[in-house]
Every structure is written in structure tokens, then in C-alpha cells.
Design an enzyme around this catalytic site. Sequence first.
Site, PDB file in Angstrom:
ATOM      1  N   VAL A  50     -10.270   7.536 -74.877  1.00  0.00           N
ATOM      2  CA  VAL A  50     -11.633   8.053 -74.845  1.00  0.00           C
ATOM      3  C   VAL A  50     -12.526   7.252 -75.779  1.00  0.00           C
ATOM      4  CG1 VAL A  50     -13.068  10.028 -75.506  1.00  0.00           C
ATOM      5  CG2 VAL A  50     -11.013  10.389 -74.130  1.00  0.00           C
TER       6      VAL A  50
ATOM      7  N   GLY B 126     -24.956  21.740 -81.202  1.00  0.00           N
ATOM      8  CA  GLY B 126     -25.620  20.880 -82.171  1.00  0.00           C
ATOM      9  C   GLY B 126     -24.673  20.246 -83.155  1.00  0.00           C
TER      10      GLY B 126
ATOM     11  N   ASP C 182      -5.584  14.007 -81.504  1.00  0.00           N
ATOM     12  CA  ASP C 182      -6.316  15.221 -81.141  1.00  0.00           C
ATOM     13  C   ASP C 182      -5.423  16.362 -80.688  1.00  0.00           C
ATOM     14  OD1 ASP C 182      -8.440  13.569 -81.619  1.00  0.00           O
ATOM     15  OD2 ASP C 182      -9.342  13.723 -79.631  1.00  0.00           O
TER      16      ASP C 182
ATOM     17  N   ALA D 178     -10.917   9.620 -84.281  1.00  0.00           N
ATOM     18  CA  ALA D 178     -10.140   8.440 -83.887  1.00  0.00           C
ATOM     19  C   ALA D 178      -9.409   7.837 -85.086  1.00  0.00           C
ATOM     20  CB  ALA D 178     -11.061   7.410 -83.242  1.00  0.00           C
TER      21      ALA D 178
ATOM     22  N   HIS E 160     -26.773  -6.685-106.449  1.00  0.00           N
ATOM     23  CA  HIS E 160     -28.170  -6.248-106.374  1.00  0.00           C
ATOM     24  C   HIS E 160     -28.975  -7.240-105.550  1.00  0.00           C
ATOM     25  CE1 HIS E 160     -32.002  -4.541-107.696  1.00  0.00           C
ATOM     26  NE2 HIS E 160     -32.405  -5.801-107.905  1.00  0.00           N
TER      27      HIS E 160
END
Length: 471
Positions: A46, A184, A315, A323, A447
Site C-alpha cells: 500500500v 479528520g 499493520d 510503514a 547556521h
Amino acid sequence: MVVGDASLDIDTLVIGAGPGGYVAAIRAAQLGQKVLCVDKATVGGVCLNVGCIPSKALISAAHQYEAASHGEAFGITVSDVKVDWSKVQEFKSGVTKKLTGGVASLLKANKVEYFNGEVMFINQNEARVFNDQEAPRYRFKNCIIATGSRPIELKAFPYGGRILSSTEALSLPEIPKSLVVIGGGYIGIELGQMYSKFGTKVTIVEGSDAIMPGFDKDMSNLVAKKLKAKDVTIVTGAQAKSAAQTADNVTVTYAVGDKEESVTADYLLVTVGRRPNTDGELGLDLVGIEMTDRGLIKVDHQGRTNIPHIFAIGDIVPGAALAHKAMYEGRVAAEAISGLPSVVDYKCIPAVAFSDPECASVGYSEKEAKDKGHNVKAGKFPFAANGRALSLNGAEGFVKIVSDADNGLVLGAQIVGIEASNMIAEIGLAIEMGATLEDIALTIHAHPTLGEIVLDAAEVALGHPIHTFVK
């Protein structure tokens, strides 16, 4: 070639070639195992085909369109900016094709045998793999199940026509003029916000009291603010009731308290979670693998099921459906099979939402750290006080570092802002190696970079910030 119906011998059978499966297969092969990896779809699962990768390609395209259309802050004005949606889809498909092709090449390079088809267990040590052309049997010493998940389909909102899962939402033939999103969470927000940037009028219907419930509210509030600025309607505390579709549109009815409302749009996208792929014809019940009441496979700290030589990852086991979690578990399972002392440790698994602004977290939040009994000290520093963020016109957001006040150990972090998905890795490493706030503060950060915000947040927590004033 299979003679008769005799079983071919292999060391490890990996079922599924998604992020967890292909990583497990490659790692097992690296450790000297003879590996067969089986998947009925294209390699990559997926994530690479209809999830993480294509969605991020579309999100990136949406950012490019927004930047071209609204460059006034930089003194750049571009007129008549247009979207060629077929080209956008072509770009998305090209990214996916490159990555899936790369995974296929890696499997081959590591001498992993790949079979494009399905699997059915015969017993605890044998399985048949099959497609339209052949159906050989294999006898395996070990097995890693990595069959992934699929979008949850609600009875009142069956997929089809103008009711979409996330899969169909990635390949619409046109940019919709309007879209309703039920859910949501991060998937609904990512895809809804992507389409809103392309000009779609989006309505988000969420059952809880805020969007992105997996993240701290001070993070999700910034995303909600950005969504509302793009004229996205957010309805929280809402219960989706029904949908009626025609050839041209779909009307969604929802309730907020005792009041019912309806909204009509070109499409309805349903993103209310994912369901583990453990209920098919694999035959898990035949071999006696123990499951939870949610259809997840029970595993130990190495991914081992109740059958010692059969493992499960990704999953289909408890925990977040991510993942990178599956990849991590795939490595652990492959190494455990080879006798290495690898075990899972979930304290450092980051969560990322590619919303605008991006949200990322790792380790504990302040509340979680307190609930675990820590004497918590947190440092928070805004993107608005960072030179690189301002030069990118990305002043929204902050970095918050959570630490133990007694020993300075870094316990977690929450980042919301531009490039949060990349910045979270430094905090993950800090937690993993047992670093302290002082370790981060004494590390010289280049920086001007966004990474300096992590340094500044650490100094805030230590009580001696340079780039802000704390009484």
C-alpha cells in the site's frame, strides 16, 4: 518446476511485499536464509503504490502550485498559473514506478525469490502459493506474515461511485470542485488539504472535538488555522449518518448533537482508519494462530506468534499502522529467525503527518511523561524566532522537547512547522542513545538551519536560552 505436487523446501516464507515484508525478506536473505516472498499486488504494498508515496507526490505538487500562485511574500508574482492534472498524475505514477522497480531490483539482487500471487496455509509448515498460471507448494522452516491493511469501509458509506477510500482519492480523473472528508485524522487532513490547495472546496467531518486527535492540540490547532485560511470547513463533534449519491454528486448527512446538517459535493472521501488483512483465505485459523478481538495477530517482543516459527509484523499486529514501524519489525523478525537477540522497542517510533504545517512527534508528550512518573521539564521554541524559517516564509510552528528534570534525559518531542518530518529524526536518535538536554545544547548546529530550533528548545528547557528571554 514442480514435479507432481511435492513441496519445495525453503528457509523462510514472507507473505507480503510491502514495507515490512520486503525489508524482512531482504534482511533474512542477507543473513543466509533461502527466502520466498509472495504478494498478489505490485511490490511495495500500500505504501509505495496507493499510500505514503503517491500521496506525498500529490502533496508536493500542491505545495508547488500554491507557491507559484502566492509568491507575493517573496516579491514574486506569477500570472495565469495553471494545473495540468494529467501531468500531476503522471508525476505521481512516475515516482511510484521508480520506487517499486527499485524494490523489485533489491529483492533480486539479494537472491530473494519473488512470486506474484496469493498464499494459503496447508499446515504449520507448508503453504500453497498460487496465481492464474501455477500453484506450487512450499515447505518452510519459518514464516513472516506481513499482509498489511486496507481502509475501513463503513456500512452507511460503501465504497463505489462517488464514495471514495484513500486509494481512489489518489487517482481521480479531475480536480473536484468540492469534496467532503469523513475523518479528520492524518490521512483525511493530508488529502483534504492537498485538494484544497488545488482549489477544491473541502468540508471535513470529524467525530472527536478536534482534528488530528493523535497529536497534541497545540499542534493540530495550527493545522486547523491554516485549513480555515484556505476556506476549508471543519465540523468537529459530528456523527456521519448517511450519503445519497447521484451521477454527478453525493450528499452527506451528519449530526452535531441533536441537529442534523447536510452538505453536497462532487465526492465523499471516507478516512476512518484501516483494517488488518487477516480475514481472507490465508488460513490463519487452520494453523491455529491466536488473534485479538480486533483481528490483529498476537505476537511477542520479537514478532513471534503462538506458533514459534511463524512471525507477524506491520499493520496486522498491535500498535500504530505505520510503514516505518513495519520495516523495523521486519528487521527484528528476520534477525530473530537467524538467532540474533533482536527485540522490538516502540519508545522511539515517530509519527508524522504531512499536513501544512507538518506535524511530527516521537517519544513521550508532557502528559505521557507525567503519567509514567517522570518529573517533567519541557522547552518550547518558536519557528518565528529562527532565521532559516523566516527566510522560507515558514514562521508558523514550534519545537517542544520533553525531558526528565532529575537527570536531563530527553523523553520526547513534538514539532509542528515546515520540515518537521525531517527534523524529528534528531530527537529520535537522542532518545534512542539516552542523550540529555545538555548533549543537544552542546552539539554545534549549522547556521542558519531549522535544526537550530531543536538546540534552542533544549536551551529553553535548561533555563539559559540565547534567542529568547525567559524570566
